[in-house]
Design an enzyme around this catalytic site. Sequence first.
Site, mmCIF file in Angstrom:
data_model
loop_
_atom_site.group_PDB
_atom_site.id
_atom_site.type_symbol
_atom_site.label_atom_id
_atom_site.label_comp_id
_atom_site.label_asym_id
_atom_site.label_seq_id
_atom_site.Cartn_x
_atom_site.Cartn_y
_atom_site.Cartn_z
ATOM 1 N N GLY A 93 -15.993 -0.878 -55.291
ATOM 2 C CA GLY A 93 -14.684 -1.173 -55.882
ATOM 3 C C GLY A 93 -13.594 -0.135 -55.677
ATOM 4 O O GLY A 93 -12.441 -0.362 -56.056
ATOM 5 N N ILE A 229 -20.996 4.422 -23.324
ATOM 6 C CA ILE A 229 -19.641 3.848 -23.341
ATOM 7 C C ILE A 229 -19.682 2.326 -23.222
ATOM 8 O O ILE A 229 -18.995 1.617 -23.960
ATOM 9 C CB ILE A 229 -18.779 4.438 -22.187
ATOM 10 C CG1 ILE A 229 -18.478 5.908 -22.450
ATOM 11 C CG2 ILE A 229 -17.471 3.643 -22.019
ATOM 12 C CD1 ILE A 229 -17.742 6.614 -21.314
ATOM 13 N N ARG A 266 -8.071 9.539 -37.379
ATOM 14 C CA ARG A 266 -9.413 10.032 -37.062
ATOM 15 C C ARG A 266 -10.032 8.917 -36.218
ATOM 16 O O ARG A 266 -10.259 7.807 -36.710
ATOM 17 C CB ARG A 266 -10.207 10.286 -38.335
ATOM 18 C CG ARG A 266 -11.642 10.807 -38.117
ATOM 19 C CD ARG A 266 -12.639 9.680 -37.980
ATOM 20 N NE ARG A 266 -14.033 10.118 -38.083
ATOM 21 C CZ ARG A 266 -15.071 9.326 -37.822
ATOM 22 N NH1 ARG A 266 -14.877 8.072 -37.453
ATOM 23 N NH2 ARG A 266 -16.295 9.775 -37.959
ATOM 24 N N ASP A 268 -12.768 7.009 -34.312
ATOM 25 C CA ASP A 268 -14.220 6.856 -34.409
ATOM 26 C C ASP A 268 -14.851 6.779 -33.015
ATOM 27 O O ASP A 268 -14.282 6.200 -32.089
ATOM 28 C CB ASP A 268 -14.509 5.549 -35.166
ATOM 29 C CG ASP A 268 -15.979 5.359 -35.490
ATOM 30 O OD1 ASP A 268 -16.541 6.230 -36.175
ATOM 31 O OD2 ASP A 268 -16.554 4.349 -35.053
ATOM 32 N N LYS A 271 -16.999 9.284 -28.087
ATOM 33 C CA LYS A 271 -17.969 9.441 -26.999
ATOM 34 C C LYS A 271 -18.318 8.085 -26.386
ATOM 35 O O LYS A 271 -18.876 8.019 -25.291
ATOM 36 C CB LYS A 271 -19.233 10.110 -27.572
ATOM 37 C CG LYS A 271 -20.261 10.513 -26.547
ATOM 38 C CD LYS A 271 -21.454 11.193 -27.225
ATOM 39 C CE LYS A 271 -22.543 11.504 -26.206
ATOM 40 N NZ LYS A 271 -23.671 12.210 -26.839
ATOM 41 N N GLU A 296 -14.171 11.657 -33.228
ATOM 42 C CA GLU A 296 -15.545 11.940 -33.668
ATOM 43 C C GLU A 296 -16.483 11.853 -32.478
ATOM 44 O O GLU A 296 -16.718 10.775 -31.943
ATOM 45 C CB GLU A 296 -15.981 10.937 -34.739
ATOM 46 C CG GLU A 296 -17.427 11.113 -35.170
ATOM 47 C CD GLU A 296 -18.315 9.922 -34.863
ATOM 48 O OE1 GLU A 296 -19.527 10.010 -35.110
ATOM 49 O OE2 GLU A 296 -17.820 8.900 -34.350
ATOM 50 N N HIS A 366 -19.856 11.981 -43.994
ATOM 51 C CA HIS A 366 -20.593 10.769 -44.348
ATOM 52 C C HIS A 366 -21.712 10.420 -43.382
ATOM 53 O O HIS A 366 -22.412 9.434 -43.593
ATOM 54 C CB HIS A 366 -19.610 9.602 -44.451
ATOM 55 C CG HIS A 366 -18.886 9.336 -43.162
ATOM 56 N ND1 HIS A 366 -18.218 10.316 -42.473
ATOM 57 C CD2 HIS A 366 -18.742 8.211 -42.433
ATOM 58 C CE1 HIS A 366 -17.692 9.794 -41.374
ATOM 59 N NE2 HIS A 366 -17.998 8.520 -41.326
ATOM 60 N N ASP A 367 -21.847 11.195 -42.298
ATOM 61 C CA ASP A 367 -22.908 10.919 -41.326
ATOM 62 C C ASP A 367 -24.000 11.978 -41.334
ATOM 63 O O ASP A 367 -24.860 12.001 -40.460
ATOM 64 C CB ASP A 367 -22.312 10.805 -39.912
ATOM 65 C CG ASP A 367 -21.427 9.569 -39.772
ATOM 66 O OD1 ASP A 367 -21.724 8.541 -40.413
ATOM 67 O OD2 ASP A 367 -20.433 9.642 -39.027
HETATM 68 C C1 NOJ Z 1 -19.264 7.102 -36.592
HETATM 69 C C2 NOJ Z 1 -18.973 6.943 -38.024
HETATM 70 O O1 NOJ Z 1 -18.644 8.138 -38.604
HETATM 71 C C3 NOJ Z 1 -20.181 6.261 -38.603
HETATM 72 O O2 NOJ Z 1 -20.204 6.360 -39.973
HETATM 73 C C4 NOJ Z 1 -20.112 4.858 -38.100
HETATM 74 O O3 NOJ Z 1 -21.190 4.116 -38.566
HETATM 75 C C5 NOJ Z 1 -20.145 4.849 -36.582
HETATM 76 N N1 NOJ Z 1 -19.258 5.814 -35.989
HETATM 77 C C6 NOJ Z 1 -19.778 3.490 -36.057
HETATM 78 O O4 NOJ Z 1 -18.465 3.170 -36.410
HETATM 79 CA CA CA Z 2 -10.967 -2.129 -56.775
HETATM 80 CA CA CA Z 3 -17.933 1.266 -26.104
#
Ligand code: NOJ
Ligand code: CA
Ligand code: CA
Length: 722
Positions: A93, A229, A266, A268, A271, A296, A366-367
């Site tokens: 939420g 890729i 940012r 994503d 690579k 990233e 978060h990863d």
């Molecule tokens: C990297 C992100 O930080 C990760 O949390 C995500 O699952 C993958 N890329 C795919 O978007």
């Molecule tokens: Ca909410």
């Molecule tokens: Ca790709």
Amino acid sequence: MKKTNSFLKSKLLPIILCFTLIMSLSVIYNNGSMTVDAAAAYPGDAAVSNKANYGTDVIYQIVTDRFSDGNTANNPTGALYDSTKTQLKKYFGGDWQGIINKINDGYLSNMGITAIWISQPVENIHAVFADGSTSYHGYWARDFKKTNPYFGTFTDFQNLVNAAHAKNIKVVIDFAPNHTSPADPANVNYGENGKLYDNGTLLASYTNDPNGLFHHYGGTDFSTIEDGIYRNLFDLADLNLLNNTIDSYMKAAIKKWLDLGIDGIRMDAVKHMPLGWQKNFMNTIYSYKPVFTFGEWFLGVNEVDPSYYSFSNDSGMSLLDFRFGQKVRQVLRDNTDTMYGLNAMLTDTANSHEDVRQQVTFIDNHDMDRFGQSGVSTKKTDIALALTLTSRGVPAIYYGTEQYMIGNGDPANRGMMTGFSTTTNAYKIIQKLSPLRKTNPALAYGTTTERWINNDVYIYERKFGNNVVLVALNRNLSSSANITGLNTALPAATYSDVLTGLVSGNSITVGSNGAVNNFTLAAGSAAVWQFTATSDTPTIGNVGHPMAKSGDTITIDGRGFGTTTGTVTFGTTNATIVSWSNTQVKAKVPSVAAGKVNVTLRTSGGVTSNTYSNFDVLSGAQVMVRFVVNNATTTFGQNVYLTGSVAELGNWDTNKAIGPMFNQVVYNYPTWYYDVSVPAGTTIQYKFIKKNGSTVTWEGGSNRTYTVPTNATGTVIVNWQP
Ligand code: NOJ
Ligand code: CA
Ligand code: CA
Ligand code: NOJ
């Protein structure tokens, strides 16, 4: 009344006077310990309007769904949602209104945060998978031109940007153009079958894709860059960025978010997308509404990848500094390496990045497992935060780290924010050091020098012009260290710890020759001592955006430029000056030969600055072209490259040729292919070459000619000329 007054005069006044004196001294020597109105102190590089330079900023990373629920009316229903906030794969939420509330109540700005990075804001799939997985994290897009309704409406988003800007906070969005959502080619009912919509209109699904919007080469085994890729990242439906529908869709989508006033991106999974597409995408952003962008590119523990550096140096964007993050965790948390390893990482990354100072540092995200661990002293987090906030690079604090949240692995590392205490030690550490990033440019732009080291102790100095920050860390939680023979560039004086002892730091006294009086560095400590110069010789700290074409306005930040307009030079050509202040100059990139150029500045008084090297000048606006050459047979160790008449193809310099080209996924050996960013609407000459180390074999025949499309991707397919 009267009594109080005379008491004030007789007893308190001398004390107040004395205190004022100490305070004014501390203004000079310890301004990090005061609440500094950073924007007022240095309007140039601190202002939220400076979207090209994050050197002085502190970013706070928010998983939007997991931060604060400010509007329960927009919460998903049914299996998508868990009101108990325990089923970590479901929506909880959190939304943009929740973030607005925490901006407005001062939680973020009081901590010193000057930028937030939020989850990808676009509409995600609404499907729930059999294991309960949902798109709460924002990485499973279905429509990049709509908002995620569970985060809010466009009005909510605009309110978020406005609320943030009102508090001098920049807004960075996560953006993931690599893919849509999980798909299974054998099951159309899996999730939402990767479907992509254009503002509500279905463009394609993964199994019904007549126009080739997606790649269909299966999942990557991560064995090579090429494999990563063009094949799917896990089961995520991989977008074909060469397809003109996708290329123009992504450019239109990012413009929509730029129009809403975002200050950064940012990117994503960089690579997993062609460098050539990303470079032309950055040119699109920089030509439209330039914002700082960082990608990233995940690196594991001790992983060093040359391609990572060529990406950060040539794509026009910065990267998340995974080597920094992984090494800090090894040294300060896991004890699997020593301070020598930390110092070596700092030295090596400074040499490998053309500008390490605009890479984004972090200790967790978060990863990866959260930095904090059950049963492990929070001192470790405190020391790691002190390091990160005083190191080169732009610090990004993962939400909840300031509350010492723990949680290993995804999704345990993405729990609901546990609280908003403003009195945790971590919160106070960030609060002390963030303003110093604004006021003392040694942190944002300075060099890093090791001053004292053993396995457990690291004392390093940041220096920019005459500005100095000296930092001492002792990771040993049980033994103090005797520091003898320490030298510094700090002027002779006594310095109090900017952290005011929050991490057991002490004061130091520096003699006239930079010798620091011997002292004891407490067990488990971090101390920060600083000197902010009141005047400086002209020194450039940043030129941004980092890649531009002639005519683009760029921003030069630093110190000592003087208040009267001087000169800015790209290579040997003077630039047109747009504005000039002592700490910031805006100038138009002049017409110079494209490629990496040196930027220097000269004051009106004729004093020349340091050289800012490797500024990337493009030949013009960019588009992506796929170059394909058939029948290019090679001997073992030999690879095919592309070279040509423009800087983007290396200007016929075989050392700067593009490649090695690929030959495994979209086409197979002896066909080679590569996606390249080249100047739009330009007629270029090119040739393929075979290279084995420094041995070059040129194609025969005359140079090839190609006219690059003005506003679309292109494909060239030719046969190798023997
Ligand atoms: C990297 C992100 O930080 C990760 O949390 C995500 O699952 C993958 N890329 C795919 O978007
Ligand atoms: Ca909410
Ligand atoms: Ca790709
Ligand atoms: C054979 C070539 O000789 C070699 O250089 C190349 O790397 C492999 N094919 C794989 O494509």
